[in-house]
Design a protein around this motif. Structure first.
Motif, PDB file in Angstrom:
ATOM      1  N   LEU A  94      67.490  41.278  36.135  1.00 50.39           N
ATOM      2  CA  LEU A  94      67.890  42.328  35.422  1.00 50.39           C
ATOM      3  C   LEU A  94      68.200  43.679  36.348  1.00 50.39           C
ATOM      4  O   LEU A  94      67.675  43.700  37.416  1.00 50.39           O
ATOM      5  N   LEU A  95      69.175  44.411  35.949  1.00 48.57           N
ATOM      6  CA  LEU A  95      69.306  45.647  36.676  1.00 48.57           C
ATOM      7  C   LEU A  95      68.320  46.775  36.442  1.00 48.57           C
ATOM      8  O   LEU A  95      67.483  46.683  35.536  1.00 48.57           O
ATOM      9  N   PRO A  96      68.016  47.429  37.544  1.00 50.91           N
ATOM     10  CA  PRO A  96      67.319  48.401  37.492  1.00 50.91           C
ATOM     11  C   PRO A  96      67.287  49.238  36.259  1.00 50.91           C
ATOM     12  O   PRO A  96      68.288  49.844  35.810  1.00 50.91           O
ATOM     13  N   SER A  97      66.283  49.967  35.740  1.00 49.57           N
ATOM     14  CA  SER A  97      66.539  50.548  34.425  1.00 49.57           C
ATOM     15  C   SER A  97      65.046  51.245  34.302  1.00 49.57           C
ATOM     16  O   SER A  97      63.993  51.111  34.856  1.00 49.57           O
ATOM     17  N   ILE A  98      64.826  52.190  33.030  1.00 45.45           N
ATOM     18  CA  ILE A  98      63.627  52.924  32.690  1.00 45.45           C
ATOM     19  C   ILE A  98      62.662  51.634  32.312  1.00 45.45           C
ATOM     20  O   ILE A  98      61.426  52.178  32.275  1.00 45.45           O
ATOM     21  N   ALA A  99      62.914  50.690  32.011  1.00 43.16           N
ATOM     22  CA  ALA A  99      61.924  49.462  31.670  1.00 43.16           C
ATOM     23  C   ALA A  99      61.116  49.185  32.883  1.00 43.16           C
ATOM     24  O   ALA A  99      60.046  48.399  32.499  1.00 43.16           O
ATOM     25  N   GLU A 100      61.427  49.407  34.131  1.00 46.05           N
ATOM     26  CA  GLU A 100      60.911  48.986  35.176  1.00 46.05           C
ATOM     27  C   GLU A 100      59.668  50.149  35.428  1.00 46.05           C
ATOM     28  O   GLU A 100      59.859  51.289  35.967  1.00 46.05           O
TER      29      GLU A 100
ATOM     30  N   SER B  86      67.893  51.872  28.534  1.00 42.58           N
ATOM     31  CA  SER B  86      68.068  53.087  28.699  1.00 42.58           C
ATOM     32  C   SER B  86      68.074  54.086  27.508  1.00 42.58           C
ATOM     33  O   SER B  86      67.521  55.367  27.480  1.00 42.58           O
ATOM     34  N   ILE B  87      68.888  53.427  26.517  1.00 44.07           N
ATOM     35  CA  ILE B  87      69.000  54.250  25.288  1.00 44.07           C
ATOM     36  C   ILE B  87      67.728  54.452  24.540  1.00 44.07           C
ATOM     37  O   ILE B  87      67.204  55.432  23.774  1.00 44.07           O
ATOM     38  N   PHE B  88      67.075  53.116  24.137  1.00 42.95           N
ATOM     39  CA  PHE B  88      66.128  52.928  23.029  1.00 42.95           C
ATOM     40  C   PHE B  88      64.768  53.038  23.586  1.00 42.95           C
ATOM     41  O   PHE B  88      63.551  52.694  22.964  1.00 42.95           O
ATOM     42  N   ASP B  89      64.389  52.510  24.943  1.00 40.80           N
ATOM     43  CA  ASP B  89      63.110  52.448  25.607  1.00 40.80           C
ATOM     44  C   ASP B  89      62.435  51.195  24.950  1.00 40.80           C
ATOM     45  O   ASP B  89      61.113  51.510  24.322  1.00 40.80           O
ATOM     46  N   PRO B  90      62.883  50.031  24.601  1.00 39.99           N
ATOM     47  CA  PRO B  90      62.049  48.951  23.706  1.00 39.99           C
ATOM     48  C   PRO B  90      61.055  48.241  24.549  1.00 39.99           C
ATOM     49  O   PRO B  90      60.884  48.540  25.653  1.00 39.99           O
TER      50      PRO B  90
ATOM     51  N   ARG C 283      74.447  44.105  31.877  1.00 47.08           N
ATOM     52  CA  ARG C 283      74.822  45.341  31.610  1.00 47.08           C
ATOM     53  C   ARG C 283      74.445  46.140  30.340  1.00 47.08           C
ATOM     54  O   ARG C 283      73.980  47.205  30.328  1.00 47.08           O
ATOM     55  N   THR C 284      74.777  45.150  29.297  1.00 43.92           N
ATOM     56  CA  THR C 284      74.315  45.535  28.136  1.00 43.92           C
ATOM     57  C   THR C 284      72.822  45.776  27.747  1.00 43.92           C
ATOM     58  O   THR C 284      72.303  46.598  27.181  1.00 43.92           O
ATOM     59  N   VAL C 285      72.027  44.835  28.366  1.00 43.88           N
ATOM     60  CA  VAL C 285      70.454  45.037  28.329  1.00 43.88           C
ATOM     61  C   VAL C 285      70.064  46.236  29.195  1.00 43.88           C
ATOM     62  O   VAL C 285      69.229  47.080  28.358  1.00 43.88           O
TER      63      VAL C 285
END
Length: 404
Positions: free
Chosen positions: A354-360, A326-330, A319-321
């Motif tokens: 990993l959980l779904p996020s904007i990194a996907e 979501s905040i930093f878009d690394p 969840r931390t990842v």
């Protein structure tokens, strides 16, 4: 109106600042890519060939770059590659933790030349600083034995220690080194060594080490989760390390996390996900010299109690990842730290999927969303040593500003 009115404004720059920036750009290109010709450097940096030639000649006079044998490419004139001179600069890194202090000396390209450690006495910073200065003195003596001219090219000393810094807390809080932070430590070290000293938290130092030698090398956007005695994150944003208003950016260990089926945690995240928490679970002394070997053996043997802890930590870090993405878009998130390799690798394995996020995304960076980084008790000290090198030679916005 009495007194002087404070005017809020950004600092400007001048021709000297721009020139210094171009020098740093050139050094950074050679560090990231290795040897390059003047034509390569001009194409990569967008500077004119004449500007590149002038800077290369200046850096060569300063003993920071040197030429290699010419290489013929096609029908044109043979190209002369240039590379950084390892002995062009040296820096000292110092890690101060709750039970131990470590010092590392590196050269301009990050080669470790000296590393030493000492146990800290229980008497606190007043006694501990004596041990620290003695350790630095021994390390400098060892460096001089290897490179007699090194003292003249020492660019500074970086210090890494656990944060957060400057917050209201009790002196007897075992999770924070408040007594050390309220001691004039940097002044005493600067006076005792005669060097320029800079402080950063251990997670930021670990991120600096990842930029120099690890998974963040060459990346401009990366988050390094530092799994040590506590838990923190080093934030590499736009190619620079971000520290925040009070050098406390990335203190993710202070987060109160919500985990399904577990309710709202009433203690900070690092009280669950850290080496200290694992030592408490296994009844290990964190100051034990063979701690890494003991933890590695415990992980290899496994068992219900350890497996349950690993699953719980993996869920919290998963969840931390997702939050950090979501905040930093690394480009990537790196799990690293002063922890055994077996522990870091096992946690990365358990955090997946990993959980779904904007990194996907279909066109994401070649780097994985999450990967293992340096897992070494010396990583924070190494990053601390890299900081004076970065402060002196890396391109950064603050370096071109005029001092106001």
């Amino acid at each position: 109106m009495d007194g002087i009115r404070s005017i809020r404004a950004k600092s400007g720059t001048n021709l000297g600042g721009a020139s210094a920036h171009n020098r740093r750009i050139m050094i950074d290109a050679l560090r990231v890519n290795g040897a390059l010709s003047r034509a390569d450097l001009a194409r990569a940096t967008g500077l004119t060939p004449q500007a590149v030639s002038n800077i290369i000649e200046e850096l060569a006079r300063d003993g920071l770059v040197r030429s290699q044998a010419s290489v013929r490419k096609g029908r044109g004139q043979p190209a002369t590659p240039y590379q950084l001179v390892p002995e062009g600069a040296f820096a000292i890194g110092l890690q101060i933790d709750r039970h131990v202090t470590r010092t590392v000396i590196v050269n301009l390209v990050g080669d470790v030349l000296v590393q030493m450690e000492a146990k800290l006495p229980p008497g606190g910073p007043a006694q501990g600083v004596v041990v620290i200065l003695d350790l630095i003195g021994k390390a400098r003596h060892a460096l001089t034995a290897q490179a007699p001219e090194a003292e003249k090219r020492l660019v500074g000393l970086g210090v890494a220690m656990p944060g957060p810094f400057g917050i209201n807390t009790l002196y007897d809080d075992p999770w924070m080194m408040t007594a050390w932070q309220n001691f004039p430590l940097m002044d005493r070290i600067a006076e005792g060594t005669g060097l320029e000293v800079a402080l950063q938290n251990d997670a930021a130092a670990a991120a600096t080490a990842e930029r120099l030698l690890g998974a963040a090398h060459g990346l401009d956007h990366a988050i390094c989760i530092y799994f040590g005695y506590g838990l923190g994150a080093g934030l590499i944003l736009n190619g620079e390390l971000y520290g925040g208003a009070h050098a406390n950016a990335g203190e993710i260990g202070m987060i109160l996390a919500l985990v399904p089926g577990d309710g709202l945690d009433v203690e900070p995240l690092e009280h669950y996900a850290s080496m200290a928490a694992l030592c408490k679970l296994l009844d290990f002394d964190p100051s034990e010299p063979e701690l890494f070997a003991m933890i590695t053996d415990a992980i290899l043997r496994g068992g219900p109690k350890l497996d349950q802890w690993m699953d719980s930590v993996a869920e919290r870090l998963r969840r931390t990842v997702q939050i950090l993405e979501s905040i930093f878009d690394p480009q990537t998130i790196i799990l690293c730290g002063g922890a055994p390799r077996a522990l870091i690798d096992r946690l990365v394995e358990k955090i997946e999927p990993l959980l779904p996020s904007i990194a996907e995304r279909s066109r994401r960076y070649p780097e994985a969303r999450l990967q293992a980084g340096l897992a070494d008790p010396w990583s924070a000290a190494l990053g601390a040593a890299a900081e004076p090198i970065a402060r002196t030679f890396d391109p950064r916005f603050s370096a071109i500003l005029k001092t106001v």
